[in-house]
Every structure is written in structure tokens, then in C-alpha cells.
Write a protein that holds these residues in place. Structure first.
Motif, PDB file in Angstrom:
ATOM      1  N   GLY A 269       0.885  -1.286  -0.114  1.00  0.00           N
ATOM      2  CA  GLY A 269       0.115  -0.044   0.115  1.00  0.00           C
ATOM      3  C   GLY A 269       0.721   1.081  -0.092  1.00  0.00           C
ATOM      4  N   CYS A 270       2.059   1.064  -0.261  1.00  0.00           N
ATOM      5  CA  CYS A 270       2.960   2.298  -0.485  1.00  0.00           C
ATOM      6  C   CYS A 270       3.297   2.820  -1.927  1.00  0.00           C
ATOM      7  CB  CYS A 270       4.389   2.009   0.434  1.00  0.00           C
ATOM      8  SG  CYS A 270       4.381   1.697   2.137  1.00  0.00           S
ATOM      9  N   GLU A 271       3.358   4.030  -2.034  1.00  0.00           N
ATOM     10  CA  GLU A 271       3.693   4.396  -3.308  1.00  0.00           C
ATOM     11  C   GLU A 271       5.202   5.044  -3.383  1.00  0.00           C
ATOM     12  OE1 GLU A 271       2.595   8.192  -6.308  1.00  0.00           O
ATOM     13  OE2 GLU A 271       1.637   8.138  -4.518  1.00  0.00           O
ATOM     14  N   VAL A 272       5.986   4.270  -4.132  1.00  0.00           N
ATOM     15  CA  VAL A 272       7.503   4.567  -4.326  1.00  0.00           C
ATOM     16  C   VAL A 272       7.404   5.732  -5.401  1.00  0.00           C
ATOM     17  CG1 VAL A 272       9.700   3.750  -4.908  1.00  0.00           C
ATOM     18  CG2 VAL A 272       8.296   2.234  -3.488  1.00  0.00           C
ATOM     19  N   VAL A 273       7.684   6.923  -4.997  1.00  0.00           N
ATOM     20  CA  VAL A 273       7.440   8.120  -5.962  1.00  0.00           C
ATOM     21  C   VAL A 273       8.714   8.105  -6.706  1.00  0.00           C
ATOM     22  CG1 VAL A 273       5.831   9.419  -4.467  1.00  0.00           C
ATOM     23  CG2 VAL A 273       8.331   9.751  -4.063  1.00  0.00           C
ATOM     24  N   ALA A 274       9.841   7.649  -6.340  1.00  0.00           N
ATOM     25  CA  ALA A 274      10.963   7.904  -7.006  1.00  0.00           C
ATOM     26  C   ALA A 274      12.202   6.772  -6.135  1.00  0.00           C
ATOM     27  CB  ALA A 274      11.917   9.173  -7.000  1.00  0.00           C
ATOM     28  N   THR A 275      13.218   6.395  -7.014  1.00  0.00           N
ATOM     29  CA  THR A 275      14.097   5.368  -6.620  1.00  0.00           C
ATOM     30  C   THR A 275      15.759   6.210  -6.818  1.00  0.00           C
ATOM     31  OG1 THR A 275      14.620   4.184  -8.548  1.00  0.00           O
ATOM     32  CG2 THR A 275      12.915   3.431  -6.621  1.00  0.00           C
ATOM     33  N   ALA A 276      16.636   5.901  -6.114  1.00  0.00           N
ATOM     34  CA  ALA A 276      17.875   6.453  -6.393  1.00  0.00           C
ATOM     35  C   ALA A 276      18.880   5.451  -6.170  1.00  0.00           C
ATOM     36  CB  ALA A 276      18.088   7.841  -5.357  1.00  0.00           C
TER      37      ALA A 276
ATOM     38  N   VAL B 142      10.309  15.793   5.879  1.00  0.00           N
ATOM     39  CA  VAL B 142      10.749  14.586   5.378  1.00  0.00           C
ATOM     40  C   VAL B 142      11.136  13.536   6.154  1.00  0.00           C
ATOM     41  CG1 VAL B 142      11.804  13.265   3.406  1.00  0.00           C
ATOM     42  CG2 VAL B 142      10.860  15.445   3.035  1.00  0.00           C
ATOM     43  N   GLY B 143      10.583  12.568   6.546  1.00  0.00           N
ATOM     44  CA  GLY B 143      10.883  11.403   7.504  1.00  0.00           C
ATOM     45  C   GLY B 143      11.957  10.689   6.686  1.00  0.00           C
ATOM     46  N   ILE B 144      13.146  10.329   7.738  1.00  0.00           N
ATOM     47  CA  ILE B 144      14.351   9.347   7.295  1.00  0.00           C
ATOM     48  C   ILE B 144      14.468   8.050   7.709  1.00  0.00           C
ATOM     49  CG2 ILE B 144      16.802   9.481   7.072  1.00  0.00           C
ATOM     50  CD1 ILE B 144      16.059  11.611   5.430  1.00  0.00           C
ATOM     51  N   LEU B 145      14.319   7.068   7.173  1.00  0.00           N
ATOM     52  CA  LEU B 145      14.545   5.885   7.644  1.00  0.00           C
ATOM     53  C   LEU B 145      15.805   5.297   7.241  1.00  0.00           C
ATOM     54  CD1 LEU B 145      13.771   3.243   9.441  1.00  0.00           C
ATOM     55  CD2 LEU B 145      12.339   2.379   7.518  1.00  0.00           C
ATOM     56  N   VAL B 146      17.084   5.010   7.906  1.00  0.00           N
ATOM     57  CA  VAL B 146      18.125   4.628   7.449  1.00  0.00           C
ATOM     58  C   VAL B 146      17.772   3.006   7.559  1.00  0.00           C
ATOM     59  CG1 VAL B 146      20.556   4.300   7.935  1.00  0.00           C
ATOM     60  CG2 VAL B 146      19.533   6.550   8.407  1.00  0.00           C
ATOM     61  N   PHE B 147      18.112   2.508   6.337  1.00  0.00           N
ATOM     62  CA  PHE B 147      18.086   0.912   5.948  1.00  0.00           C
ATOM     63  C   PHE B 147      19.496   0.535   5.771  1.00  0.00           C
ATOM     64  CE2 PHE B 147      15.815  -2.719   4.038  1.00  0.00           C
ATOM     65  CZ  PHE B 147      15.661  -3.529   5.102  1.00  0.00           C
ATOM     66  N   SER B 148      20.457  -0.110   6.706  1.00  0.00           N
ATOM     67  CA  SER B 148      21.583  -0.599   6.280  1.00  0.00           C
ATOM     68  C   SER B 148      22.104  -1.709   6.922  1.00  0.00           C
ATOM     69  CB  SER B 148      22.390   0.605   6.611  1.00  0.00           C
ATOM     70  OG  SER B 148      23.728   0.312   6.463  1.00  0.00           O
ATOM     71  N   GLN B 149      23.002  -2.401   6.468  1.00  0.00           N
ATOM     72  CA  GLN B 149      23.687  -3.583   7.091  1.00  0.00           C
ATOM     73  C   GLN B 149      24.840  -2.934   8.100  1.00  0.00           C
ATOM     74  OE1 GLN B 149      25.656  -4.903   3.369  1.00  0.00           O
ATOM     75  NE2 GLN B 149      24.355  -6.641   3.452  1.00  0.00           N
TER      76      GLN B 149
ATOM     77  N   ALA C 294      18.286  15.067  -5.179  1.00  0.00           N
ATOM     78  CA  ALA C 294      17.425  15.379  -5.974  1.00  0.00           C
ATOM     79  C   ALA C 294      16.152  14.992  -6.143  1.00  0.00           C
ATOM     80  CB  ALA C 294      18.162  15.337  -7.554  1.00  0.00           C
ATOM     81  N   GLY C 295      15.966  13.727  -5.807  1.00  0.00           N
ATOM     82  CA  GLY C 295      14.576  12.972  -5.659  1.00  0.00           C
ATOM     83  C   GLY C 295      13.767  13.904  -4.519  1.00  0.00           C
ATOM     84  N   VAL C 296      14.200  13.723  -3.430  1.00  0.00           N
ATOM     85  CA  VAL C 296      13.639  14.310  -2.215  1.00  0.00           C
ATOM     86  C   VAL C 296      13.182  16.116  -2.604  1.00  0.00           C
ATOM     87  CG1 VAL C 296      13.949  15.133   0.083  1.00  0.00           C
ATOM     88  CG2 VAL C 296      14.764  13.246  -0.615  1.00  0.00           C
ATOM     89  N   ALA C 297      14.069  16.670  -3.301  1.00  0.00           N
ATOM     90  CA  ALA C 297      13.651  18.036  -3.558  1.00  0.00           C
ATOM     91  C   ALA C 297      12.497  17.904  -4.570  1.00  0.00           C
ATOM     92  CB  ALA C 297      14.921  18.814  -4.254  1.00  0.00           C
ATOM     93  N   GLU C 298      12.548  17.199  -5.593  1.00  0.00           N
ATOM     94  CA  GLU C 298      11.410  17.145  -6.450  1.00  0.00           C
ATOM     95  C   GLU C 298      10.238  16.684  -6.028  1.00  0.00           C
ATOM     96  OE1 GLU C 298      10.455  15.229 -10.908  1.00  0.00           O
ATOM     97  OE2 GLU C 298      12.827  15.009 -10.101  1.00  0.00           O
ATOM     98  N   HIS C 299      10.089  15.427  -5.268  1.00  0.00           N
ATOM     99  CA  HIS C 299       9.085  14.781  -4.875  1.00  0.00           C
ATOM    100  C   HIS C 299       8.444  15.270  -3.592  1.00  0.00           C
ATOM    101  CE1 HIS C 299       9.305  12.313  -8.602  1.00  0.00           C
ATOM    102  NE2 HIS C 299      10.256  12.256  -8.348  1.00  0.00           N
ATOM    103  N   ARG C 300       9.406  15.571  -2.494  1.00  0.00           N
ATOM    104  CA  ARG C 300       8.923  15.659  -1.256  1.00  0.00           C
ATOM    105  C   ARG C 300       8.071  14.426  -0.620  1.00  0.00           C
ATOM    106  NH1 ARG C 300      10.226  20.969   0.934  1.00  0.00           N
ATOM    107  NH2 ARG C 300      11.651  21.876  -0.619  1.00  0.00           N
ATOM    108  N   PRO C 301       8.914  13.413  -0.754  1.00  0.00           N
ATOM    109  CA  PRO C 301       8.043  12.283  -0.084  1.00  0.00           C
ATOM    110  C   PRO C 301       7.728  12.311   1.400  1.00  0.00           C
ATOM    111  CG  PRO C 301      10.463  11.769  -0.144  1.00  0.00           C
ATOM    112  CD  PRO C 301      10.228  13.223  -0.790  1.00  0.00           C
TER     113      PRO C 301
END
Length: 221
Positions: free
Chosen positions: A29-36, A82-89, A44-51
Motif C-alpha cells: 500500500g505504499c507509493e514509491v515516488v522515486a528511486t535513487a 521529510v521522514g528519514i529511515l536509514v536501512f543498512s547493514q 534531487a529526488g527529495v527536492a523534486e518529490h517531497r516524499p
């Protein structure tokens, strides 16, 4: 948040993982507005899409060191809504502390190998988008090292335990189940934490987030 689809920007340099996450998030149910795939594309994606929330890997091209989380800190400074979720190893406690240093919610840090279910990840996305905090227990533990001081010193061991579980995103009911105590007992501990941290109730009561941020800021992260 309203009933509209959660708008997500996904920054991940692994094409296979990125495409798989786009498919999974769409099904949830999420909308992925852009990938990077790089930090500049993320900015650039955050500036353009403001997710509602950006999912960010720490290590991205060209050097695969800390480009992603540096970009996350920059996003935090320029577009704090804009919320930030760091998802890393990888666990980078110092950078996590920098992300949390602004004193606001809307931050998450999860480790890829420790997310057991897609539902957990999506729930964390929603929590971060709504201004909450979602931190992996291992991240919390590493941020706690280095000595406690100030208001954190006033907490009892149980209050400390309750607050650490709050930092991991647990509700009072969940904390009660984990500690095998009543929900009312947890409520009393949480109220004591608020009092010791000087957090008074407001009409937009986000004291849980503020308590967690105070805890992390004053615990040597």
C-alpha cells in the motif's frame, strides 16, 4: 497521516534489492515516488518529490563509505518534514546521533538482516512518516555506550528499561508484555520519565518522541 498511500523515496544502490523493495512496498500500500542509486540522486529526488519518508542506505557510490547518511543529514537540515529511515547493514552510531541531534522525530534506523517481516518494515515507515522514532535495538545499544549523564542519571533501572523499549518503537501494551508487568505499571514508569525529563503535556503531545531524543542525546551517542 491520512488514508492516502504513504509516499516513499527509496535510495539503494543494489538494483536487485531496490526493485524487490519497490514491489514489496507497492504490495503493502505504499507509493514509491522515486528511486535513487547515488546520494546526488537521493537529494534531487527529495527536492523534486517531497516524499513522506526517504529510505536511505548508508554506503552509496562512488566511495561506498557514508554518502547516503551524509545526504540524510542534509535532507534533515533542508526539509525536516521529510521522514528519514536509514536501512543498512552497518551501524554508524555517530551519524545516527547527528541525525537525531535536531531534537525532532521522524527518524528511523533499521538493520537489514534484523528485519524479520515486511510488515515490521512498513510499520516503521509509517511511524517515521508520522514523526515517530524507529530504532533497531542494536543501534540503541551502541548509541548508549560512552557513559550516561544529566537527566538520564535520575532514571531508575526499570524506567531506563521502559525508555529503551520506547526508543525501539514499542507501545505501552507491547512494553508491558515484554516486561511481564501490567500496562498501568508501564504508564506510571512513562509518566515518571516525562516528569524527570521536564516534559509537560501539550495539545500536540509528542512527549514519547521527545523523551527518546533526550535519552539518546544525553547518553553519550
Amino acid at each position: 497521516m491520512t488514508d492516502r498511500r504513504l509516499r516513499v523515496l527509496l535510495a539503494e544502490d543494489s538494483v536487485v534489492l531496490r526493485d524487490g523493495m519497490v514491489e514489496l512496498l507497492g504490495a503493502r500500500g505504499c507509493e514509491v515516488v522515486a528511486t535513487a542509486g547515488t546520494a546526488p540522486e537521493l537529494l534531487a529526488g527529495v527536492a523534486e518529490h517531497r516524499p513522506d519518508v526517504a529510505v536511505v542506505d548508508i554506503r552509496m557510490p562512488p566511495t561506498h563509505t557514508d554518502e547516503g547518511i551524509r545526504a540524510a543529514v542534509e535532507i534533515r537540515a533542508k526539509t525536516p518534514e521529510v521522514g528519514i529511515l536509514v536501512f543498512s547493514q552497518h551501524v554508524e552510531a555517530a551519524w545516527a546521533s547527528r541525525l537525531l541531534a535536531g531534537g525532532a522525530g521522524g527518524i528511523g534506523y533499521l538493520l537489514k538482516e534484523r528485519v524479520a517481516r515486511t510488515s515490521e518494515f512498513v510499520a516503521a515507515l509509517h511511524r517515521v512518516a508520522e514523526g515517530g522514532v524507529a530504532l533497531d535495538p542494536e543501534v540503541v545499544t551502541l548509541m548508549m555506550r560512552g557513559g550516561r549523564r544529566s537527566r538520564v542519571d535520575t532514571l531508575t533501572p526499570r524506567e531506563h528499561e521502559v525508555l529503551e523499549l520506547m526508543a525501539q518503537g514499542h507501545s505501552n501494551r507491547s512494553i508491558a508484555a515484554l516486561l511481564v508487568v501490567s500496562e498501568r505499571a508501564v504508564e506510571k514508569h512513562v509518566a515518571a520519565v516525562f516528569t524527570k525529563f521536564g516534559l509537560r503535556a501539550t495539545h500536540t503531545d509528542n512527549r514519547r518522541v521527545k523523551a527518546v531524543l533526550t535519552y539518546l542525546a544525553e547518553s553519550g551517542g
